[in-house]
Design an enzyme around this catalytic site. Structure first.
Site, PDB file in Angstrom:
ATOM      1  N   GLY A  55     -33.611  61.440  81.746  1.00  0.00           N
ATOM      2  CA  GLY A  55     -32.895  61.626  83.010  1.00  0.00           C
ATOM      3  C   GLY A  55     -32.348  63.035  83.066  1.00  0.00           C
ATOM      4  O   GLY A  55     -32.281  63.721  82.040  1.00  0.00           O
ATOM      5  N   CYS A  82     -35.281  60.836  75.167  1.00  0.00           N
ATOM      6  CA  CYS A  82     -34.589  62.010  75.719  1.00  0.00           C
ATOM      7  C   CYS A  82     -33.157  61.656  76.135  1.00  0.00           C
ATOM      8  O   CYS A  82     -32.335  61.355  75.294  1.00  0.00           O
ATOM      9  CB  CYS A  82     -35.408  62.596  76.860  1.00  0.00           C
ATOM     10  SG  CYS A  82     -34.998  64.322  77.160  1.00  0.00           S
ATOM     11  N   TYR A  83     -32.845  61.660  77.422  1.00  0.00           N
ATOM     12  CA  TYR A  83     -31.482  61.280  77.832  1.00  0.00           C
ATOM     13  C   TYR A  83     -31.116  59.918  77.250  1.00  0.00           C
ATOM     14  O   TYR A  83     -29.980  59.705  76.813  1.00  0.00           O
ATOM     15  CB  TYR A  83     -31.369  61.243  79.370  1.00  0.00           C
ATOM     16  CG  TYR A  83     -29.990  60.811  79.850  1.00  0.00           C
ATOM     17  CD1 TYR A  83     -28.968  61.728  80.040  1.00  0.00           C
ATOM     18  CD2 TYR A  83     -29.708  59.454  80.091  1.00  0.00           C
ATOM     19  CE1 TYR A  83     -27.701  61.332  80.451  1.00  0.00           C
ATOM     20  CE2 TYR A  83     -28.440  59.045  80.504  1.00  0.00           C
ATOM     21  CZ  TYR A  83     -27.449  59.994  80.678  1.00  0.00           C
ATOM     22  OH  TYR A  83     -26.200  59.586  81.080  1.00  0.00           O
ATOM     23  N   HIS A 172     -40.874  63.358  74.550  1.00  0.00           N
ATOM     24  CA  HIS A 172     -41.440  62.396  75.503  1.00  0.00           C
ATOM     25  C   HIS A 172     -42.751  61.824  74.971  1.00  0.00           C
ATOM     26  O   HIS A 172     -43.793  62.441  75.105  1.00  0.00           O
ATOM     27  CB  HIS A 172     -41.668  63.071  76.866  1.00  0.00           C
ATOM     28  CG  HIS A 172     -40.387  63.320  77.586  1.00  0.00           C
ATOM     29  ND1 HIS A 172     -39.833  62.404  78.441  1.00  0.00           N
ATOM     30  CD2 HIS A 172     -39.531  64.361  77.542  1.00  0.00           C
ATOM     31  CE1 HIS A 172     -38.692  62.869  78.908  1.00  0.00           C
ATOM     32  NE2 HIS A 172     -38.476  64.061  78.383  1.00  0.00           N
ATOM     33  N   GLU A 174     -44.430  59.459  76.147  1.00  0.00           N
ATOM     34  CA  GLU A 174     -45.280  58.932  77.216  1.00  0.00           C
ATOM     35  C   GLU A 174     -46.242  59.959  77.809  1.00  0.00           C
ATOM     36  O   GLU A 174     -47.222  59.588  78.432  1.00  0.00           O
ATOM     37  CB  GLU A 174     -44.407  58.318  78.323  1.00  0.00           C
ATOM     38  CG  GLU A 174     -43.576  59.304  79.155  1.00  0.00           C
ATOM     39  CD  GLU A 174     -42.251  59.743  78.493  1.00  0.00           C
ATOM     40  OE1 GLU A 174     -42.102  59.546  77.280  1.00  0.00           O
ATOM     41  OE2 GLU A 174     -41.388  60.294  79.187  1.00  0.00           O
ATOM     42  N   SER A 226     -58.910  47.416 104.755  1.00  0.00           N
ATOM     43  CA  SER A 226     -59.254  48.785 105.146  1.00  0.00           C
ATOM     44  C   SER A 226     -60.473  49.283 104.385  1.00  0.00           C
ATOM     45  O   SER A 226     -61.087  50.270 104.760  1.00  0.00           O
ATOM     46  CB  SER A 226     -58.083  49.705 104.847  1.00  0.00           C
ATOM     47  OG  SER A 226     -57.930  49.842 103.449  1.00  0.00           O
ATOM     48  N   GLY A 227     -60.810  48.602 103.303  1.00  0.00           N
ATOM     49  CA  GLY A 227     -61.894  49.101 102.469  1.00  0.00           C
ATOM     50  C   GLY A 227     -61.370  49.947 101.327  1.00  0.00           C
ATOM     51  O   GLY A 227     -62.110  50.327 100.436  1.00  0.00           O
ATOM     52  N   GLY A 228     -60.073  50.245 101.339  1.00  0.00           N
ATOM     53  CA  GLY A 228     -59.465  50.965 100.228  1.00  0.00           C
ATOM     54  C   GLY A 228     -59.310  50.038  99.033  1.00  0.00           C
ATOM     55  O   GLY A 228     -59.488  48.824  99.161  1.00  0.00           O
ATOM     56  N   VAL A 229     -58.977  50.601  97.879  1.00  0.00           N
ATOM     57  CA  VAL A 229     -58.913  49.811  96.650  1.00  0.00           C
ATOM     58  C   VAL A 229     -57.889  48.676  96.759  1.00  0.00           C
ATOM     59  O   VAL A 229     -58.203  47.519  96.463  1.00  0.00           O
ATOM     60  CB  VAL A 229     -58.553  50.720  95.436  1.00  0.00           C
ATOM     61  CG1 VAL A 229     -58.437  49.897  94.167  1.00  0.00           C
ATOM     62  CG2 VAL A 229     -59.581  51.814  95.282  1.00  0.00           C
ATOM     63  N   ASP A 230     -56.687  49.013  97.230  1.00  0.00           N
ATOM     64  CA  ASP A 230     -55.620  48.001  97.208  1.00  0.00           C
ATOM     65  C   ASP A 230     -55.922  46.825  98.131  1.00  0.00           C
ATOM     66  O   ASP A 230     -55.808  45.666  97.728  1.00  0.00           O
ATOM     67  CB  ASP A 230     -54.266  48.626  97.573  1.00  0.00           C
ATOM     68  CG  ASP A 230     -53.906  49.775  96.648  1.00  0.00           C
ATOM     69  OD1 ASP A 230     -54.482  49.829  95.547  1.00  0.00           O
ATOM     70  OD2 ASP A 230     -53.069  50.609  97.034  1.00  0.00           O
ATOM     71  N   SER A 231     -56.301  47.124  99.361  1.00  0.00           N
ATOM     72  CA  SER A 231     -56.540  45.992 100.263  1.00  0.00           C
ATOM     73  C   SER A 231     -57.787  45.212  99.833  1.00  0.00           C
ATOM     74  O   SER A 231     -57.850  43.997  99.996  1.00  0.00           O
ATOM     75  CB  SER A 231     -56.620  46.434 101.731  1.00  0.00           C
ATOM     76  OG  SER A 231     -57.818  47.093 102.024  1.00  0.00           O
ATOM     77  N   SER A 232     -58.759  45.883  99.252  1.00  0.00           N
ATOM     78  CA  SER A 232     -59.957  45.170  98.792  1.00  0.00           C
ATOM     79  C   SER A 232     -59.639  44.234  97.637  1.00  0.00           C
ATOM     80  O   SER A 232     -60.109  43.094  97.603  1.00  0.00           O
ATOM     81  CB  SER A 232     -61.047  46.153  98.344  1.00  0.00           C
ATOM     82  OG  SER A 232     -61.444  46.954  99.424  1.00  0.00           O
ATOM     83  N   LYS A 369     -51.749  51.243  89.759  1.00  0.00           N
ATOM     84  CA  LYS A 369     -53.084  51.458  90.341  1.00  0.00           C
ATOM     85  C   LYS A 369     -54.216  51.127  89.358  1.00  0.00           C
ATOM     86  O   LYS A 369     -55.188  50.466  89.719  1.00  0.00           O
ATOM     87  CB  LYS A 369     -53.210  52.919  90.786  1.00  0.00           C
ATOM     88  CG  LYS A 369     -54.396  53.198  91.684  1.00  0.00           C
ATOM     89  CD  LYS A 369     -54.064  52.810  93.089  1.00  0.00           C
ATOM     90  CE  LYS A 369     -55.170  53.111  94.059  1.00  0.00           C
ATOM     91  NZ  LYS A 369     -54.735  52.858  95.441  1.00  0.00           N
TER      92      LYS A 369
END
Ligand code: XMP
Length: 513
Positions: A55, A82-83, A172, A174, A226-232, A369
Site C-alpha cells: 500500500g 511490503c506495507y 513483491h 507477485e 456480444s461474441g466477446g469472451v465474457d458474454s460467450s 479473465k
C-alpha cells in the site's frame, strides 16, 4: 463442498489483484477484501490464511490503514507483503522508519539472499532477484521473529515467526520480476496454511452449474451475447446449466469482423438453446449515415443496440433472469473513484434498465479473465472464442475514421482479416495483446500495374499491454509487416497504402476513436 479460502486484505497497493491471481494459479481460492472489512466478517469466511498487501502509506503515521490487532491472536497464518509486512512488524512491536539514505530505500530489481530453512523459502535457490518498491524499512523486528532474507543494502528483507505462522517480505513476490516469487507464495499456501489445492476450473464449473440450476428453477433466462469472451463463456455456462430455458440474443450490427457472426453462432450450435441472431446491419448503418464524430457514433450504436435488444426481449415475453458477464476485476474495482470520460464505452452488459426481469445472474463475478478463458475451454468453447482479443462494442464503426458505409466496412473487414491471419501465422497472436486494422479517411495516389490509383490508406495497430489502461506499440518484425502490406494491397480493392501506428498509450489510445 466449500473451497478452502485465503483472504487478500487490500491496503491499497498497485498489485493486489495480481496477488489474488497468483494465489488462484496455485490452486487455492481467494478473495480480495478491503482492509476495513470487520474482523468478524473475515473470521466468518474461515480462511486458511491471510495475505496483507502492499500500500502507499507509512505505518507509523496516525491515519495509515490498520486492521484490528486481534487478527494476530486468532491463530490464522499471515503473510505480509511490503506495507503489509511493515504493518505486521509495527503492530507486533517492531520499529518501522523512513529510510534515511538510499541504501535502505530500495526500488527495482535487487539481489536477495534467502534462508531456505524457512518454510516459505523451502526449495528456492539461496540467492535470486526480487523486486522492491519501498521507502520505509524495518529498523527493528518484533520479538519472536527472525530475519530470513536480506539484500546487499538491507538486512531486513524478510521476517518470520514460524511458531505463529507469521511471515513478512519487503519485496513483491507477485510480480514477474521477482524470481521464484510464485514459488514462495505457493510455499506459504501449502507449507504454512495447509492448502489442499482444491480450486480447479473443472470443480468450479460443476458447482456453478448446480448453483445456477437451483437458482433458476424453471424460470426463463435472457442473455445479450456480444461474441466477446465474457458474454460467450457466461452463455456457455448457462447453456450447460439450463439450456432449454435460455435465450441468447446476438445483435449483429453489421460492424463485426469478418465471419465473426457465423463463428459465434456456430460455437453455440451444440447446445439446445434459443439462439436469436438479429441481423440489424441496415438498421445500424442507416442510423450512422453521414456521422463521423466518434462520440456520436458510440452513442448512436449504444442506443440502437438497446432498442433492438428490448424489442427482442419483448417478443420472448416474461423473463425471470438477466445474465451479465461481470468479472472479478470489475467487482474489486467498483467503488473506486470515477476517472474522466475519455471514451464512452458501450458494453452490452448494461441493459437492466430497459428490460423487465426479476433478478440478475452474474455467473463470472468471482473469476479473473484467465479463469474465464479456462472455464470456456472446460465448457467446450472453441479456442478462437476463448482467446479472442478485446473487441469494442461499437465494433468497426470506431475503426472506420469519418463516415461509415457498407463498402468501407467490407474493405476494412477484408484487410483486418489478412492482418490477423498473418499475425497468427507468424506465431505472434499470443504475445501481441490486441491488433487490428483501421480504415483512415485519407486517400492518396498510388500506381498499380501501369495505372494511377487514388485509394484509402489503411493503418495497422498492434499493442502489448496487461491492463489495456496503458499500452506500448508492438514491435512487429518488418518481414511480417511487409507480408501483411503486400497481401492487403494486392488482395483488397480500395487500399493502396499501409502505415503502422507507432504510438503508445498514453498519449494515444488503443482504438483510434
Ligand atoms: P482505448 O481505445 O480506450 O481502449 O485505449 C482500451 C480498450 O478498450 C476497448 N474498447 C472498448 N470496449 N466497448 C468495449 O467493450 C467500447 O466501447 C470500447 N472502446 C474501446 C479497446 O478495444 C481496448 O481494448
Amino acid at each position: 463442498m466449500k473451497n478452502q479460502i485465503v483472504i487478500v486484505l487490500d491496503f491499497g497497493g498497485q498489485y493486489n489483484q495480481l496477488i489474488a491471481r497468483r494465489v488462484r494459479e496455485c490452486g487455492v481460492y481467494c478473495e480480495v477484501k478491503p482492509y476495513t472489512t470487520p474482523l468478524a466478517e473475515i473470521k466468518a469466511m474461515e480462511p486458511i490464511g491471510i495475505i496483507f498487501t502492499g500500500g502507499p502509506d507509512s505505518v507509523y503515521l496516525e491515519d495509515s490503514p490498520k486492521v484490528d490487532p486481534e487478527i494476530f491472536t486468532w491463530g490464522v497464518p499471515i503473510l505480509g507483503i511490503c506495507y503489509g509486512c511493515q504493518f505486521m512488524s509495527h503492530t507486533l512491536g517492531g520499529r518501522v522508519t523512513e529510510a534515511q539514505d538510499d541504501t535502505a530505500r530500495e526500488y527495482g530489481k535487487t539481489a536477495t539472499y534467502y534462508d531456505t530453512s524457512c518454510k516459505i523459502f523451502k526449495g528456492l535457490p539461496e540467492q535470486g532477484i526480487s523486486w522492491m518498491s519501498h521507502g520505509d524499512y524495518m529498523a527493528a523486528i518484533p520479538e519472536g521473529f527472525s530475519l530470513v532474507a536480506h539484500s546487499d543494502a538491507c538486512p531486513n528483507v524478510a521476517i518470520a515467526d514460524e511458531s505463529r505462522g507469521f511471515y513478512g517480505v519487503q519485496y513483491h513476490p507477485e510480480v514477474n520480476h521477482t524470481e521464484n516469487g510464485v514459488k514462495m507464495i505457493r510455499n506459504f499456501l501449502y507449507e504454512v496454511c495447509g492448502a489442499k489445492g482444491d480450486w480447479t476450473m473443472g470443480d468450479y464449473c460443476k458447482r456453478a452449474i448446480a448453483e445456477i440450476r437451483e437458482k433458476v428453477g424453471d424460470g426463463k433466462v435472457l442473455l445479450a451475447l456480444s461474441g466477446g469472451v465474457d458474454s460467450s463463456v457466461a452463455a456457455a455456462l448457462l447453456a450447460e446449466a439450463v439450456g432449454s430455458q435460455l435465450t441468447c440474443v446476438f445483435v449483429d450490427h453489421g460492424l463485426m469482423r469478418k465471419n465473426e457472426g457465423d463463428e459465434v453462432e456456430a460455437a453455440f450450435s451444440k447446445w439446445d438453446i434459443h439462439f436469436v441472431r438479429v441481423d440489424a446491419e441496415s438498421r445500424f448503418l442507416g442510423k450512422l449515415v453521414g456521422v463521423s464524430e466518434p462520440e456520436q457514433k458510440r452513442k448512436i450504436i449504444g442506443e440502437e443496440f438497446i432498442r433492438v435488444f428490448e424489442e427482442e426481449a419483448k417478443k420472448i415475453g416474461r423473463v425471470d433472469f438477466l445474465v451479465q458477464g461481470t468479472i472479478y476485476p470489475d467487482v474489486i474495482e467498483s467503488g473506486a473513484g470515477k476517472a474522466a470520460v475519455i471514451k464512452s464505452h458501450h458494453n452490452v452488459g448494461g441493459l437492466p434498465d430497459y428490460v423487465d426481469f426479476k433478478e440478475i445472474i452474474e455467473p463470472l463475478r468471482l473469476l479473473f479473465k484467465d479463469e474465464v478463458r479456462q472455464l470456456g475451454r472446460e465448457l467446450g468453447l472453441p479456442e478462437y472464442l476463448v482467446m479472442r482479443q478485446p473487441f469494442p462494442g461499437p465494433g468497426l464503426a470506431i475503426r472506420i475514421i469519418g463516415d461509415i458505409t457498407k463498402e468501407k466496412a467490407d474493405i476494412l473487414r477484408d484487410a483486418d482479416a489478412i492482418f490477423r491471419e498473418e499475425i497468427a501465422n507468424a506465431g505472434l497472436d499470443r504475445s501481441i495483446n490486441q491488433y487490428f486494422a483501421v480504415l483512415t479517411n485519407t486517400r492518396s495516389v498510388g500506381v498499380m500495374g501501369d495505372g494511377r490509383t487514388y485509394d484509402y490508406t489503411l493503418a495497422l495497430r498492434g499493442v502489448t499491454t496487461t491492463d489495456f489502461m496503458t499500452a506500448d506499440w508492438a514491435r512487429i518484425p518488418y518481414e511480417v509487416l511487409d507480408k501483411v502490406s503486400v497481401r492487403i494491397v494486392n488482395e483488397v480493392k480500395g487500399i493502396n497504402r499501409i502505415v503502422y501506428d507507432i504510438t503508445s498509450k498514453p498519449p494515444a489510445t488503443i482504438e483510434w476513436e
